[in-house]
Design a protein around this motif. Structure first.
Motif, PDB file in Angstrom:
ATOM      1  N   ARG A 116       0.682   4.057  -3.045  1.00 14.70           N
ATOM      2  CA  ARG A 116       0.288   5.349  -2.713  1.00 14.70           C
ATOM      3  C   ARG A 116       1.012   6.551  -3.338  1.00 14.70           C
ATOM      4  NH1 ARG A 116      -3.619   7.089   0.869  1.00 14.70           N
ATOM      5  NH2 ARG A 116      -4.530   5.064   2.130  1.00 14.70           N
ATOM      6  N   THR A 117       2.480   6.092  -3.687  1.00 17.77           N
ATOM      7  CA  THR A 117       3.322   6.858  -4.347  1.00 17.77           C
ATOM      8  C   THR A 117       3.020   6.923  -6.053  1.00 17.77           C
ATOM      9  OG1 THR A 117       4.956   5.449  -4.775  1.00 17.77           O
ATOM     10  CG2 THR A 117       5.104   6.642  -2.738  1.00 17.77           C
ATOM     11  N   GLU A 149       0.931  -1.340  -0.011  1.00 16.85           N
ATOM     12  CA  GLU A 149      -0.088  -0.020  -0.158  1.00 16.85           C
ATOM     13  C   GLU A 149       0.778   1.269   0.031  1.00 16.85           C
ATOM     14  OE1 GLU A 149      -3.482   0.583   2.335  1.00 16.85           O
ATOM     15  OE2 GLU A 149      -3.280   2.563   2.235  1.00 16.85           O
ATOM     16  N   ASP A 150       1.870   1.312   1.005  1.00 18.47           N
ATOM     17  CA  ASP A 150       2.791   2.658   0.972  1.00 18.47           C
ATOM     18  C   ASP A 150       3.351   2.889  -0.442  1.00 18.47           C
ATOM     19  OD1 ASP A 150       2.290   2.819   3.587  1.00 18.47           O
ATOM     20  OD2 ASP A 150       4.214   1.772   3.988  1.00 18.47           O
ATOM     21  N   LEU A 171      -7.463   2.605   0.311  1.00 19.74           N
ATOM     22  CA  LEU A 171      -7.424   2.156  -1.083  1.00 19.74           C
ATOM     23  C   LEU A 171      -8.144   0.849  -0.965  1.00 19.74           C
ATOM     24  CD1 LEU A 171      -3.686   2.788  -1.869  1.00 19.74           C
ATOM     25  CD2 LEU A 171      -5.419   4.432  -1.977  1.00 19.74           C
ATOM     26  N   ALA A 192      -2.106  10.714  -3.087  1.00 17.15           N
ATOM     27  CA  ALA A 192      -3.174  10.164  -2.287  1.00 17.15           C
ATOM     28  C   ALA A 192      -2.659  10.186  -0.821  1.00 17.15           C
ATOM     29  CB  ALA A 192      -3.379   8.496  -2.651  1.00 17.15           C
ATOM     30  N   GLU A 193      -2.688  11.362  -0.204  1.00 16.54           N
ATOM     31  CA  GLU A 193      -2.125  11.655   1.178  1.00 16.54           C
ATOM     32  C   GLU A 193      -2.944  11.525   2.232  1.00 16.54           C
ATOM     33  OE1 GLU A 193      -0.853  15.370  -0.211  1.00 16.54           O
ATOM     34  OE2 GLU A 193       0.955  14.570  -1.580  1.00 16.54           O
ATOM     35  N   ASP A 209      -8.480   5.214  -4.698  1.00 20.39           N
ATOM     36  CA  ASP A 209      -8.141   5.977  -3.568  1.00 20.39           C
ATOM     37  C   ASP A 209      -9.632   6.500  -3.144  1.00 20.39           C
ATOM     38  OD1 ASP A 209      -7.505   7.739  -1.507  1.00 20.39           O
ATOM     39  OD2 ASP A 209      -6.457   9.299  -2.619  1.00 20.39           O
ATOM     40  N   LEU A 269      -4.371   9.575   4.662  1.00 19.86           N
ATOM     41  CA  LEU A 269      -4.286   7.752   5.244  1.00 19.86           C
ATOM     42  C   LEU A 269      -5.474   7.527   6.057  1.00 19.86           C
ATOM     43  CD1 LEU A 269      -0.412   7.916   6.352  1.00 19.86           C
ATOM     44  CD2 LEU A 269      -1.324   7.364   3.996  1.00 19.86           C
TER      45      LEU A 269
END
Ligand SMILES: Cc1cc2nc3c(=O)[nH]c(=O)nc-3n(C[C@H](O)[C@H](O)[C@H](O)COP(=O)(O)OP(=O)(O)OC[C@H]3O[C@@H](n4cnc5c(N)ncnc54)[C@H](O)[C@@H]3O)c2cc1C
Ligand SMILES: Cc1ncc(C[n+]2csc(CCOP(=O)(O)OP(=O)(O)O)c2C)c(N)n1
Ligand code: SF4
Ligand code: SF4
Ligand code: SF4
Ligand SMILES: [Mg+2]
Lengths: 351, 606
Positions: free
Chosen positions: B531-532, B527-528, B545, B538-539, B561, B541
């Motif tokens: 997100r990038t 997931e981390d 997702l 997608a900041e 997202d 948290l």
């Protein structure tokens, strides 16, 4: 198709380009094509391209003929100029427009039917003249708008939705372009924007005729099992040969150019395309090698994609014909339309 | 295609996943179906909207005026533009336009022989009674005062919450058969325990206003404890106050104190805050309301002493504070830069409340922590003695009405199970229903078009009219016309985008059309990492997702997202294979009546 306009709401984190515009400012009307049509993805890639190249929408002219593909200029860059011509006649209109105003960015969007059947001659002559434009063919192997008849790009053996098998050999847009002396020849796939967007950027920046043949599946009439232009078939036979990076003028190139597989070509405005070959035999600056490679792999049913050939040196239409540099619109009336006496002077030369 | 460490596809069978997407409902302690009732209001079905509210929060008319509204700061709309949907005030119009005689109350089952005692007739006990009475319980409520409602009646001023509204909604519950004893303070838990109730519920609130032990505190009778003072105003024992009033503290109680002062004759009211604005406890809207009435809020003044001159309160001395903040905006240290005396006629201390249980003997097996707060299980609400349950402010210290209501619901489940000899920790889980909202090719069973309207302010009584009487309700509430506009701002977050991966042909249509760039097809990852590399940053948290399993053609995954999705349905409209569908999510939140219990076996004795 969708009836609703895309909501005006935007992601607060959406980036803006040098002109202060977001990608959404390059959108057009809501598409009336079938949901899932590859052409819509090409439209979206064009939006991204114009946004990333920082092109002011009013400096773009969009041209097209007839077909689902030819409808798509209505779906991007609403603030640009546009001309929707008769079936197959877009290249002439583009040639005319370009000859009187070389300062606009010309984007032609056509279909395999529009370009390879009724407009085939038109296409060849625009290539031959090296008209400075980006020429996109949304290639789905059928006449989508008229309900799915085989087009001239349909492969031998591909089947129509109801099972009929195509027996006519296809016209390959890229091979044709290479033969006609095209200075920028690429193939891509609507389902691979990572490849498509840099190609569109390079094509739009290239000085001369840039043809990009984009496999763009027709979900309604040509996405079934047995079709060679479906999403699934294209993915199974997908063969990215040349990886293209587009580097705008100001940016440093990070790829090492000593690498034997990497070729960097400078475009006229100082930007660069960096081409990474996946096949050592291939030389995208050698027309004959490109032709041979393409023919061999197409025969093996591979969908060869990437920037297949580039020649940045060949003069474009304006250079060849020594056309006046200033757009005609910027020339004052008296200079543009000399008096009757000037005409008589010319006529006297023939008496 | 190269695969990285493949992430687990999101488990959407756990109701929490979709529930969390419905930001308001997730944030509401009672999990009120907010988008559900907003849609009913849009359809003009006000009574149904009232009914749906009542199912979760019991007091739509009350809460539609004074709820602490944790839902609104959570509202998705406030991430798209600055103001959330007026969730709370829409609740009020549902109540305003509902004929209370038509409200459908549950049928009352025959008496089951079980007797429950409640201490206090505040919202916590009332919520408990609401859930247990229909199941056949005898609910006996002991209230120290001569009226019901607890702080809702004694402390929330009538210009925010008219007594008639309390009467109506409390009346519905009492009308189901609660046996309520007014002027009946419970003075001994021991005695109550001996009376043989099957269970005891303590809903006695946090009744002790905090004091400020500074020099001069006891040298004047013009220094008041906020909650006691508000109560004496509500009981009409106090009918006036001096011209110049200082309110100490800047929480919601302070806001009620300053606005009440204005209505009792003061012309110069200052709210004195020790810290800067960012540290205020009061809700933004309470601050706005007070400032609109020309209350002055003074920051960085720390109370030091009361000034008594000739035996009379003359003012207060404050230390002038300066705060040093760290990079995250927290206070690192403070310095006193000077002192000032502000003259006044009255001081109201509004610096918080404490729990107090002088009537619970400490040898009854009921334990308290070092702050005199009882030790209570956060799920079952049982104290350390079996059969004694706590809820509302009495359980974990001062909160608000909607929390007290939710405590009542949860304690009701526990008591129901307890009285039937069942394990009170073995509770029904949350459930959900998902129903496709598709009605036709471009037709959905909800209004999916995005409305860019700005939040509509609730009409209010003019400033010049407000102070003539204490009980002039300031807010007039939405008219049906205004409500009809406001409802369109709701983003229908309960209309979930549900994805069926094996249908996807990866045509990108959904990704291209999404106006807020929620969607991405990419190679799988953690997931981390994912997100990038999404279509848009997608900041947040807090928002999940949705990660699909491998897509059939390339093995990549679809990511959504949830953060900014406006539930416009365009993804589902553009999807050629219906891999995306819009489905109405209904949370199935168990209440006491849903727990199937065996026949009563436990005879009596708490
Ligand atoms: C000034 C003020 C304004 C507030 N404004 C809001 C607001 O706008 N919105 C919001 O959501 N919340 C607000 N709150 C908080 C809210 O009122 C409380 O959280 C809520 O009322 C708690 O409910 P409860 O049932 O636990 O207790 P309470 O409402 O305190 O009720 C307890 C009842 O028990 C009775 N009692 C106590 N001890 C005994 C005993 N030994 N025997 C018999 N009876 C007893 C009391 O008389 C009282 O009636 C406000 C609080 C204050 C002080
Ligand atoms: C002069 C003329 N001849 C024939 C047609 C009918 N016609 C309309 S679209 C089309 C073919 C379009 O095919 P293509 O260019 O591949 O577009 P697609 O719809 O597949 O994107 C034809 C034959 C026409 N409109 N005009
Ligand atoms: S018919 Fe085919 S080409 Fe035309 S819009 Fe539909 S999917 Fe696209
Ligand atoms: S409903 Fe679909 S298209 Fe609309 S915002 Fe949400 S993900 Fe995007
Ligand atoms: S529109 Fe449907 S089929 Fe196309 S990528 Fe999205 S989910 Fe897949
Ligand atoms: Mg076609």
């Amino acid at each position: 198709m969708t009836y609703m306009r895309r909501p005006s709401v935007v992601h607060p984190g959406l980036p803006h380009n040098d002109l202060g515009l977001s990608a959404r400012d390059y959108e057009g009307g809501i598409s009336t094509l079938c949901a899932g049509c590859g052409h819509d993805s090409v439209t979206s890639a064009l939006v991204q391209t114009l946004f990333e190249l920082n092109i002011p929408p009013h400096r773009v002219a969009k041209l097209s003929g007839i077909g689902c593909s030819s409808k798509t200029p209505a779906y991007f860059a609403s603030a640009s100029h546009g001309f929707n011509s008769v079936h197959g006649r877009m290249p002439s209109v583009a040639t005319g427009a370009n000859s009187v105003n070389r300062d606009l960015h010309y984007i032609g969007v056509s279909g395999d039917g529009d370009s390879l059947s009724i407009g085939f001659g038109q296409l060849c002559h625009a290539i031959r003249r090296n008209v400075n434009m980006l020429y996109v063919i949304d290639n789905n192997g059928v006449y989508g708008l008229t309900k799915g008849q085989f087009s001239a790009s349909a492969d031998v053996g591909t089947t129509a939705k109801k099972g009929e098998v195509n027996i006519q050999p296809p016209i390959d847009a890229c091979l044709t372009a290479l033969t006609m002396g095209c200075t920028f020849v690429a193939r891509s796939f609507s389902g691979d924007k990572q490849q498509l967007v840099p190609l569109l950027k390079a094509g739009l920046t290239h000085k001369g005729f840039a043809l990009i043949d984009i496999v763009s599946p027709c979900v309604t009439f040509n996405d079934h099992l047995g079709s060679t232009k479906s999403y699934d078939f294209t993915r199974q036979h997908y063969h990215p040969t040349i990886h293209t990076d587009f580097i705008p003028p100001a940016e440093e190139i990070t790829v090492s150019s000593e690498d034997g597989d990497t070729i960097s070509v400078e475009l006229h405005d100082g930007s660069r395309v960096v081409l990474k070959k996946t096949d050592e035999q291939y030389d995208p600056t050698d027309r004959n090698s490109a032709y041979a490679y393409l023919q061999k792999h197409t025969a093996a049913q591979e969908v060869v994609t990437g920037l297949l050939f580039i020649d940045e040196a060949k003069p474009d239409m304006h250079e060849t014909h020594m056309v006046v540099e200033q757009p005609l619109i910027d020339i004052d009336f008296d200079t543009l339309c000399p008096r009757r006496s000037a005409l008589e002077k010319i006529q006297n030369r023939f008496r | 295609m190269q695969k990285k460490t493949v992430s687990q596809p999101t488990d959407t069978t756990n109701p929490d996943y979709y529930h969390r997407v419905v930001d308001c409902q997730w944030a509401c302690p009672a999990h009120t179906d907010v988008p559900g009732y907003i849609r009913l209001i849009a359809q003009g079905e006000y009574s149904d909207a009232y009914q749906l509210n009542r199912h979760s929060n019991i007091f739509p008319g009350i809460l539609g005026r004074v709820c602490d509204r944790p839902c609104e700061p959570a509202c998705r709309r406030s991430r798209i533009e600055d103001k959330p949907v007026a969730i709370c005030r829409l609740k009020r119009i549902a109540a305003d336009l509902t004929d209370m005689n038509d409200v459908q109350l549950p049928e009352i089952a025959p008496a089951n022989g079980k007797r429950i005692a409640c201490v206090g007739a505040g919202c916590a006990s009332l919520a408990l009674a609401n859930d247990l009475l229909p199941l056949g319980y005898e609910v006996v409520i002991f209230e120290a005062l001569d009226r019901s409602g607890g702080l809702m009646r004694t402390n929330i001023p009538s210009f925010r919450l008219p007594p008639e509204v309390l009467d109506q909604e409390i009346g519905m519950i009492i009308g189901m058969g609660a046996d309520i004893h007014f002027d009946h303070p419970v003075e001994s838990m021991k005695t109550l325990l001996e009376e043989g109730y099957d269970a005891i519920f303590v809903g006695s609130g946090a009744p002790k206003g905090k004091n400020l032990e500074l020099p001069g505190r006891y040298d004047s009778d013009r220094i008041h404890i906020g909650i006691d003072w508000l109560e004496s105003v509500a009981f009409e024992h106090t009918e006036s106050i001096g011209e110049r009033v200082l309110i100490i503290g800047v929480g919601n109680t302070a806001m009620d104190c300053c606005r009440t002062s204005l209505r009792l004759g003061s012309t110069d009211v200052k709210v004195m805050a020790r810290k800067p604005r960012a540290f205020f406890k009061a809700s933004d809207w309470e601050l706005e309301d007070a400032e609109e009435e020309n209350v002055e809020i003074i920051v960085n003044h720390s109370p030091k002493a009361f000034v008594i001159e000739d035996g009379k309160l003359a003012g207060m001395i404050f230390e002038l504070m300066e705060y040093q903040l760290d990079s995250a905006g927290r206070i690192e240290s403070s310095t006193v830069t000077g002192e000032t005396m502000i003259p006044c006629d009255d001081v109201v201390l509004a610096i918080g409340q404490d729990n107090a249980f002088p009537w619970i003997e400490r040898d009854q097996g009921i334990e308290f922590d070092q702050w005199e707060v009882p030790v209570v299980d956060p799920v079952t609400h049982q104290g350390t003695r079996a059969g004694v349950f706590f809820g509302g402010d009495a359980a974990f210290g001062p909160k608000n009405i909607i929390w007290a209501v939710e405590h009542g619901h949860q304690a009701a489940i526990s008591i129901h199970k307890y009285c039937h000899g069942e394990d009170i920790t073995d509770r029904l889980p949350m459930g959900m229903n998902l129903n496709s909202a598709k009605m036709g090719i471009h037709e959905w069973s909800f209004s999916n078009s995005y409305d860019s309207g700005k939040r509509i302010p609730v009409p209010q009584v003019q400033l010049s009219e407000r102070f003539k009487q204490l009980n002039i309700e300031v807010e007039l509430g939405f008219s049906p016309e205004l409500a009809a506009e406001e409802v369109e701002r709701c983003l229908n977050c309960d209309l979930q985008t549900v994805f069926t991966e094996n249908l996807c042909i990866e045509c990108d249509a959904c990704i291209d059309v999404c106006p807020v760039k929620c969607l991405t097809i990419t190679e799988a990852g953690t997931e981390d990492d994912l997100r990038t590399r999404l279509s848009a940053p997608a900041e947040n948290l807090e928002q999940g997702l949705l990660i699909s399993g491998a897509l059939p053609q390339t093995g990549r995954v679809m990511i959504k997202d949830e953060d900014l999705c406006v539930h416009c349905s365009l993804c589902a409209e553009r999807c050629p294979t219906a891999a995306w569908d819009m489905q109405k999510f209904t949370l199935l939140k168990p209440c006491a009546g849903d727990e199937s219990v065996s026949e009563p076996i436990r005879q009596s004795g708490a």
